[in-house]
Design a protein around this motif. Structure first.
Motif, PDB file in Angstrom:
ATOM      1  N   GLU A   3     -21.631  15.045 -42.350  1.00 51.25           N
ATOM      2  CA  GLU A   3     -20.360  15.760 -42.321  1.00 51.25           C
ATOM      3  C   GLU A   3     -19.577  15.486 -43.605  1.00 51.25           C
ATOM      4  OE1 GLU A   3     -20.324  13.185 -38.628  1.00 51.25           O
ATOM      5  OE2 GLU A   3     -21.853  13.520 -40.189  1.00 51.25           O
ATOM      6  N   GLY A   4     -19.169  16.561 -44.263  1.00 52.24           N
ATOM      7  CA  GLY A   4     -18.375  16.417 -45.472  1.00 52.24           C
ATOM      8  C   GLY A   4     -19.166  16.482 -46.762  1.00 52.24           C
ATOM      9  N   SER A   5     -20.476  16.633 -46.683  1.00 49.89           N
ATOM     10  CA  SER A   5     -21.297  16.711 -47.898  1.00 49.89           C
ATOM     11  C   SER A   5     -20.966  17.987 -48.677  1.00 49.89           C
ATOM     12  CB  SER A   5     -22.787  16.713 -47.541  1.00 49.89           C
ATOM     13  OG  SER A   5     -23.563  17.151 -48.644  1.00 49.89           O
ATOM     14  N   ILE A   6     -20.543  17.833 -49.934  1.00 49.72           N
ATOM     15  CA  ILE A   6     -20.199  19.026 -50.725  1.00 49.72           C
ATOM     16  C   ILE A   6     -21.454  19.821 -51.082  1.00 49.72           C
ATOM     17  CG2 ILE A   6     -18.054  18.088 -51.655  1.00 49.72           C
ATOM     18  CD1 ILE A   6     -19.577  17.419 -54.226  1.00 49.72           C
ATOM     19  N   PHE A   7     -22.593  19.138 -51.187  1.00 49.10           N
ATOM     20  CA  PHE A   7     -23.834  19.839 -51.528  1.00 49.10           C
ATOM     21  C   PHE A   7     -24.333  20.656 -50.339  1.00 49.10           C
ATOM     22  CE2 PHE A   7     -23.647  16.122 -54.294  1.00 49.10           C
ATOM     23  CZ  PHE A   7     -23.685  16.762 -55.523  1.00 49.10           C
ATOM     24  N   LEU A   8     -24.269  20.077 -49.160  1.00 48.07           N
ATOM     25  CA  LEU A   8     -24.652  20.810 -47.958  1.00 48.07           C
ATOM     26  C   LEU A   8     -23.673  21.953 -47.704  1.00 48.07           C
ATOM     27  CD1 LEU A   8     -26.434  21.179 -45.505  1.00 48.07           C
ATOM     28  CD2 LEU A   8     -25.163  19.354 -44.353  1.00 48.07           C
ATOM     29  N   GLN A   9     -22.399  21.700 -47.913  1.00 43.08           N
ATOM     30  CA  GLN A   9     -21.398  22.757 -47.740  1.00 43.08           C
ATOM     31  C   GLN A   9     -21.657  23.911 -48.700  1.00 43.08           C
ATOM     32  OE1 GLN A   9     -17.357  21.389 -47.748  1.00 43.08           O
ATOM     33  NE2 GLN A   9     -16.492  23.434 -47.650  1.00 43.08           N
ATOM     34  N   SER A  10     -22.052  23.603 -49.930  1.00 41.04           N
ATOM     35  CA  SER A  10     -22.367  24.642 -50.910  1.00 41.04           C
ATOM     36  C   SER A  10     -23.535  25.503 -50.451  1.00 41.04           C
ATOM     37  CB  SER A  10     -22.686  23.986 -52.256  1.00 41.04           C
ATOM     38  OG  SER A  10     -23.132  24.942 -53.187  1.00 41.04           O
ATOM     39  N   GLU A  11     -24.580  24.859 -49.908  1.00 40.27           N
ATOM     40  CA  GLU A  11     -25.743  25.608 -49.430  1.00 40.27           C
ATOM     41  C   GLU A  11     -25.393  26.488 -48.224  1.00 40.27           C
ATOM     42  OE1 GLU A  11     -28.769  25.833 -50.927  1.00 40.27           O
ATOM     43  OE2 GLU A  11     -27.712  24.727 -52.498  1.00 40.27           O
ATOM     44  N   ILE A  12     -24.570  25.962 -47.342  1.00 36.59           N
ATOM     45  CA  ILE A  12     -24.152  26.737 -46.168  1.00 36.59           C
ATOM     46  C   ILE A  12     -23.296  27.925 -46.596  1.00 36.59           C
ATOM     47  CG2 ILE A  12     -22.740  26.660 -44.075  1.00 36.59           C
ATOM     48  CD1 ILE A  12     -25.523  25.351 -43.817  1.00 36.59           C
ATOM     49  N   THR A  13     -22.423  27.710 -47.566  1.00 38.71           N
ATOM     50  CA  THR A  13     -21.565  28.795 -48.073  1.00 38.71           C
ATOM     51  C   THR A  13     -22.413  29.895 -48.701  1.00 38.71           C
ATOM     52  OG1 THR A  13     -19.750  27.254 -48.469  1.00 38.71           O
ATOM     53  CG2 THR A  13     -19.665  29.366 -49.624  1.00 38.71           C
ATOM     54  N   LYS A  14     -23.411  29.498 -49.489  1.00 41.28           N
ATOM     55  CA  LYS A  14     -24.319  30.486 -50.089  1.00 41.28           C
ATOM     56  C   LYS A  14     -25.032  31.289 -49.009  1.00 41.28           C
ATOM     57  CE  LYS A  14     -25.382  27.706 -54.191  1.00 41.28           C
ATOM     58  NZ  LYS A  14     -26.462  26.888 -54.831  1.00 41.28           N
ATOM     59  N   ALA A  15     -25.497  30.597 -47.966  1.00 38.51           N
ATOM     60  CA  ALA A  15     -26.203  31.280 -46.884  1.00 38.51           C
ATOM     61  C   ALA A  15     -25.274  32.218 -46.117  1.00 38.51           C
ATOM     62  CB  ALA A  15     -26.825  30.249 -45.939  1.00 38.51           C
ATOM     63  N   LEU A  16     -24.036  31.807 -45.912  1.00 37.57           N
ATOM     64  CA  LEU A  16     -23.067  32.662 -45.217  1.00 37.57           C
ATOM     65  C   LEU A  16     -22.813  33.949 -45.996  1.00 37.57           C
ATOM     66  CD1 LEU A  16     -20.480  30.002 -43.986  1.00 37.57           C
ATOM     67  CD2 LEU A  16     -21.850  31.506 -42.524  1.00 37.57           C
ATOM     68  N   ASN A  17     -22.899  33.842 -47.320  1.00 38.65           N
ATOM     69  CA  ASN A  17     -22.720  35.026 -48.166  1.00 38.65           C
ATOM     70  C   ASN A  17     -23.980  35.863 -48.296  1.00 38.65           C
ATOM     71  OD1 ASN A  17     -20.026  34.384 -48.676  1.00 38.65           O
ATOM     72  ND2 ASN A  17     -20.549  33.078 -50.408  1.00 38.65           N
ATOM     73  N   ASN A  18     -25.059  35.396 -47.648  1.00 37.30           N
ATOM     74  CA  ASN A  18     -26.343  36.092 -47.715  1.00 37.30           C
ATOM     75  C   ASN A  18     -26.911  36.299 -46.309  1.00 37.30           C
ATOM     76  OD1 ASN A  18     -28.626  37.289 -48.951  1.00 37.30           O
ATOM     77  ND2 ASN A  18     -29.703  35.318 -49.004  1.00 37.30           N
ATOM     78  N   ASP A  19     -26.051  36.774 -45.406  1.00 33.84           N
ATOM     79  CA  ASP A  19     -26.465  37.072 -44.034  1.00 33.84           C
ATOM     80  C   ASP A  19     -27.067  35.846 -43.338  1.00 33.84           C
ATOM     81  OD1 ASP A  19     -26.757  38.749 -41.809  1.00 33.84           O
ATOM     82  OD2 ASP A  19     -28.817  39.285 -42.363  1.00 33.84           O
ATOM     83  N   LYS A  20     -26.486  34.683 -43.591  1.00 32.69           N
ATOM     84  CA  LYS A  20     -26.928  33.412 -43.000  1.00 32.69           C
ATOM     85  C   LYS A  20     -28.390  33.085 -43.321  1.00 32.69           C
ATOM     86  CE  LYS A  20     -23.662  33.002 -39.144  1.00 32.69           C
ATOM     87  NZ  LYS A  20     -23.494  32.793 -37.697  1.00 32.69           N
TER      88      LYS A  20
END
Length: 377
Positions: free
Chosen positions: A197-214
């Motif tokens: 929880e709170g990992s900026i690298f994991l958050q970045s990957e999740i954000t990218k995926a959210l912008n690409n239909d998950k």
């Protein structure tokens, strides 16, 4: 000789993803800890309030400032028993923040060591990285590697290079006789890729995926690495500190480095991201269509162009060979030495770590949903 009765500790990077977990665990677990000093550029009021409420018998001293501030470092080290040095700048780019990383990661560590020697601080624990060991080639798999193999990164990219040189500096001063007559002992912990929880690298990957239909971008088929939950890494630091506070154990542990992972199944980084997020409807993308060798050579050519342009223009390639190798190799390591010498065993299982991280990802998904609502016409 048993533990020192009363002692104090300085934690650099205390407000960071890992640093704040180390501080929490020290406050919760170490009954004889008289004072803990928190050194970081930024420490949120909420975090400071939480720390102060965790254990009222331990004095919490905030030392807000830069790791390159020599005067601050000397002040921070006065009267301290142990230092845990987690402060670091991480970047996987070729040129991005290169000078900053060499300054903070290497020079900052050297300055802190000098301050510790000047103040006769007997214990120094360095948070290193698996990247100081490799991988050096996606063609040469390393499976269940260990400290005895003396794996060493050959990359000159700023992050692995600065961390490698800093670790060497830390381990080199082990056994030094301080002015107080005490022997200084140091050790280095090399965590694998840290998630939670709170990992900026994991958050970045999740954000990218959210912008690409998950859809999560897939790594090279067959690639595999260790990943480790952040709370388990923090616990390894607490155990290393306990070991170095015991003068008999310190004779064995001093000057050593340790790989830190847990029971998270070795897998590719994309598989990890999928396992942590699939509960929220995320999916893995299709396999890489371009042959990986071709992709690697494309990155190599882009790097050559970047180096040729460097005197007149800084060009940051979208790909670089180090990052491709790091994320698409077979490179797994063992924590048996940490178990034997430090008594390290993960506090959280893979199932617990996955559940906690997945719940946090759920909050990111909800925040994204709310954000999209505000943008809707």
């Amino acid at each position: 000789m048993p533990f020192m009765d009363k002692w104090s500790c300085l934690v650099t990077g205390a407000g960071g993803f890992l640093g704040q977990r180390i501080v929490r665990q020290l406050l919760e677990e170490e009954k004889q800890l008289e004072e803990i000093r928190l050194l970081d550029k930024v420490l949120s009021p909420q975090l400071l309030l939480e720390f102060s409420e965790l254990k009222h018998k331990t004095k919490v001293t905030v030392m807000q400032g830069d790791i390159l501030d020599e005067q601050l470092l000397h002040k921070a080290c006065q009267g301290i028993t142990a230092v845990i040095h987690t402060a670091s700048v991480i970047d996987t780019g070729l040129w991005r923040r290169k000078e900053v990383m060499m300054e903070v990661n290497l020079k900052g560590t050297q300055l802190l060591l000098e301050a510790c020697i000047s103040a006769s601080v007997p214990i120094f624990i360095y948070t290193s990285s698996v990247e100081v060991a490799g991988p050096n080639s996606y063609r040469k798999p390393v499976q269940n590697g260990h400290e005895g193999e003396l794996l060493e990164s050959k990359w000159r990219n700023a992050y692995p290079y600065s961390k490698k040189l800093a670790e060497k500096a830390v381990l080199a001063v082990d056994g030094q006789l301080l002015r107080s007559g005490i022997i200084m002992h140091t050790c280095s912990l090399r965590p694998m890729y840290i998630y939670g929880e709170g990992s900026i690298f994991l958050q970045s990957e999740i954000t990218k995926a959210l912008n690409n239909d998950k859809t999560i971008k897939r790594n090279k088929e067959g690639s595999m690495a260790n990943q480790v939950y952040v709370e388990n890494v923090a616990w390894a630091h607490v155990l290393a500190l306990r070991s170095l506070r015991d003068s008999e154990k310190a004779q064995t542990i001093g000057g050593q480095f340790y790989y830190i992972c847990d029971d998270t199944p070795p897998q590719s980084y994309s598989d990890l991201n999928y396992e942590l997020s699939k509960e929220w409807g995320f999916k893995l993308g299709s396999k890489i269509g371009i042959p990986f060798t071709l992709l690697y050579w494309a990155a190599f050519l882009l790097e050559m162009i970047s180096f040729m342009l460097y005197p007149i223009f800084i060009y940051e390639p979208p790909l670089n060979c180090h990052l491709l190798t790091l994320t698409n190799s077979v490179f797994t390591l063992s924590y048996k030495k940490a178990k034997k010498d430090l008594g390290y065993m993960p506090r959280f299982s893979w199932l617990e770590a996955k559940q906690k991280t997945s719940q946090w990802i759920g909050t990111l998904v909800a925040q994204n949903r709310e954000y999209l609502k505000t943008k809707a016409p």
